[in-house]
Design an enzyme around this catalytic site. Structure first.
Site, PDB file in Angstrom:
ATOM      1  N   ASP A 226       0.786  -1.282   0.045  1.00 37.41           N
ATOM      2  CA  ASP A 226       0.105   0.172  -0.157  1.00 37.41           C
ATOM      3  C   ASP A 226       1.065   1.351  -0.060  1.00 37.41           C
ATOM      4  OD1 ASP A 226      -2.383   1.381   0.160  1.00 37.41           O
ATOM      5  OD2 ASP A 226      -2.736   1.255   2.249  1.00 37.41           O
TER       6      ASP A 226
ATOM      7  N   HIS B  12       2.274   3.404  -9.050  1.00 34.69           N
ATOM      8  CA  HIS B  12       2.178   2.089  -9.387  1.00 34.69           C
ATOM      9  C   HIS B  12       3.164   1.423 -10.391  1.00 34.69           C
ATOM     10  CE1 HIS B  12      -1.423   2.288  -7.736  1.00 34.69           C
ATOM     11  NE2 HIS B  12      -2.385   3.158  -8.647  1.00 34.69           N
TER      12      HIS B  12
ATOM     13  N   LEU C 109      10.255 -21.275  -4.234  1.00 32.98           N
ATOM     14  CA  LEU C 109       9.283 -20.267  -3.694  1.00 32.98           C
ATOM     15  C   LEU C 109       7.982 -20.264  -4.607  1.00 32.98           C
ATOM     16  CD1 LEU C 109       8.998 -17.550  -1.847  1.00 32.98           C
ATOM     17  CD2 LEU C 109       9.840 -16.345  -4.040  1.00 32.98           C
TER      18      LEU C 109
HETATM   19  C1  IPE Z   1      -5.566  -2.823  -0.121  1.00 29.90           C
HETATM   20  O1  IPE Z   1      -5.012  -1.265  -0.317  1.00 29.90           O
HETATM   21  C2  IPE Z   1      -5.496  -3.487  -1.498  1.00 29.90           C
HETATM   22  C3  IPE Z   1      -4.038  -3.752  -2.035  1.00 29.90           C
HETATM   23  C4  IPE Z   1      -2.893  -3.540  -1.614  1.00 29.90           C
HETATM   24  C5  IPE Z   1      -4.306  -4.433  -3.410  1.00 29.90           C
HETATM   25  P1  IPE Z   1      -6.222  -0.023  -0.685  1.00 29.90           P
HETATM   26  O2  IPE Z   1      -5.548   1.129  -0.782  1.00 29.90           O
HETATM   27  O3  IPE Z   1      -6.999  -0.529  -1.476  1.00 29.90           O
HETATM   28  O4  IPE Z   1      -6.761  -0.283   0.786  1.00 29.90           O
HETATM   29  P2  IPE Z   1      -7.846   0.765   1.620  1.00 29.90           P
HETATM   30  O5  IPE Z   1      -8.684   1.288   0.467  1.00 29.90           O
HETATM   31  O6  IPE Z   1      -6.787   1.869   1.922  1.00 29.90           O
HETATM   32  O7  IPE Z   1      -8.675   0.243   2.864  1.00 29.90           O
HETATM   33  C1  IPE Z   2      -1.483   0.171  -3.474  1.00 27.63           C
HETATM   34  O1  IPE Z   2      -1.227   1.764  -3.347  1.00 27.63           O
HETATM   35  C2  IPE Z   2      -1.827  -0.434  -4.674  1.00 27.63           C
HETATM   36  C3  IPE Z   2      -2.947  -0.728  -5.163  1.00 27.63           C
HETATM   37  C4  IPE Z   2      -4.286  -0.974  -3.902  1.00 27.63           C
HETATM   38  C5  IPE Z   2      -3.424  -1.449  -6.482  1.00 27.63           C
HETATM   39  P1  IPE Z   2      -2.363   2.548  -3.348  1.00 27.63           P
HETATM   40  O2  IPE Z   2      -2.892   2.905  -4.798  1.00 27.63           O
HETATM   41  O3  IPE Z   2      -3.493   2.134  -2.627  1.00 27.63           O
HETATM   42  O4  IPE Z   2      -1.589   4.023  -2.750  1.00 27.63           O
HETATM   43  P2  IPE Z   2      -2.355   4.918  -1.692  1.00 27.63           P
HETATM   44  O5  IPE Z   2      -2.826   4.248  -0.519  1.00 27.63           O
HETATM   45  O6  IPE Z   2      -3.732   5.642  -2.482  1.00 27.63           O
HETATM   46  O7  IPE Z   2      -1.232   5.829  -1.449  1.00 27.63           O
HETATM   47 MG    MG Z   3      -4.242   2.406  -0.555  1.00 27.28          MG
END
Ligand code: IPE
Ligand code: IPE
Ligand code: MG
Length: 248
Positions: free
Chosen positions: A28, A45, A139
């Site tokens: 995240d 990303h 792995l």
């Molecule tokens: C969780 O992250 C999902 C992934 C890492 C794929 P999100 O960014 O979607 O989660 P929330 O919305 O902060 O709970």
């Molecule tokens: C995690 O990073 C990637 C996915 C959930 C696909 P985010 O896109 O959720 O990044 P933040 O949380 O908005 O910073």
């Molecule tokens: Mg996120």
């Protein structure tokens, strides 16, 4: 000491003790990483994919059996369309380009999630890598893609209900083991350690059944900034913990 030397030393220390069998990661913070730099979210990303690659290497170096990466949740479909489509093509390309290294490492790719909900072209690309690596014995890289913990439970309950209806299963025979075997993770041990980057103190619908006794480790570091040393550090801290499983 250089950064690489420190990392190698940490790896050696961690490997001197029993390492967890299964580490799961909620990757995240990509969006915030980009926003802080004045970049579009998708730039985060792109960086995040590099971290995921580095984690496969680091997990292999540690000798983990299973590395689970939460790449796309069932809730992530609610993001702006261009972010979703960029994520899809990015994931597809990343998986495709990872194949030679997975083969070289004798690593196997598997997918956790409702794969029929993934766009066909993306799914074909993933299926190819899953198929090509299926005999590899090192792995296991488990990619949670179109994954939702509640959807996983719904799918499991439906499958069990169908078995009951067909007279193949008696309700009183439904046990923890039977439910575990009906999940996407049927033959995979529960995670020992769950890591979440970017500091959010929540599970976000990840592996709800499987994490009953998993150790949690949350860091404020954003996913694109997360390094192999951070993973080794998390495992080192895990090694110092006492897992009581409800006992004294
Ligand atoms: C969780 O992250 C999902 C992934 C890492 C794929 P999100 O960014 O979607 O989660 P929330 O919305 O902060 O709970
Ligand atoms: C995690 O990073 C990637 C996915 C959930 C696909 P985010 O896109 O959720 O990044 P933040 O949380 O908005 O910073
Ligand atoms: Mg996120």
């Amino acid at each position: 000491m250089t950064r690489a030397q420190r990392e190698a030393e940490l790896l050696e220390t961690v490997r001197a003790q029993p390492v967890p069998e299964h580490v799961a990661i909620i990757m995240d913070g990509n969006g915030r990483w980009a926003t802080r730099r004045g970049l579009p979210r998708v730039a985060g990303h792109h960086e995040g994919v590099k971290t995921a690659r580095a984690m496969v290497r680091a997990a292999d170096a540690l000798g983990l059996r299973y590395l689970t990466l939460y790449a796309f949740s069932t809730e992530n479909w609610s993001r702006p369309e261009d972010e979703v489509s960029t994520l899809m093509s990015l994931l597809e390309r990343a998986i495709h380009s990872e194949l030679p290294e997975l083969m070289e490492r004798n690593a196997r790719l598997r997918v956790l999630g409702r794969t029929n909900g993934i766009p066909a072209a993306v799914r074909r690309g993933i299926d190819h890598v899953v198929h090509a690596t299926r005999e590899n014995t090192g792995l296991n890289v488990l990619m949670a893609f179109n994954y939702g913990g509640r959807d996983e439970l719904i799918d499991a309950f439906r499958a069990l209900a169908r078995q009951v209806q067909a007279g193949e299963l008696r309700p009183e025979d439904i046990s923890e083991k039977v439910i575990s075997a009906a999940l996407y993770t049927a033959d995979i041990p529960d995670p020992d350690l769950l890591i979440r980057t970017s500091g959010e103190m929540r599970i976000s619908n990840f592996l709800l059944w499987q994490i009953a006794y998993t150790e949690l480790w949350i860091t404020p570091t954003l996913w694109p900034d997360f390094t192999a040393s951070d993973l080794y550090g998390a495992v080192a801290e895990f090694q110092g913990r006492t897992r009581r499983f409800g006992k004294v």
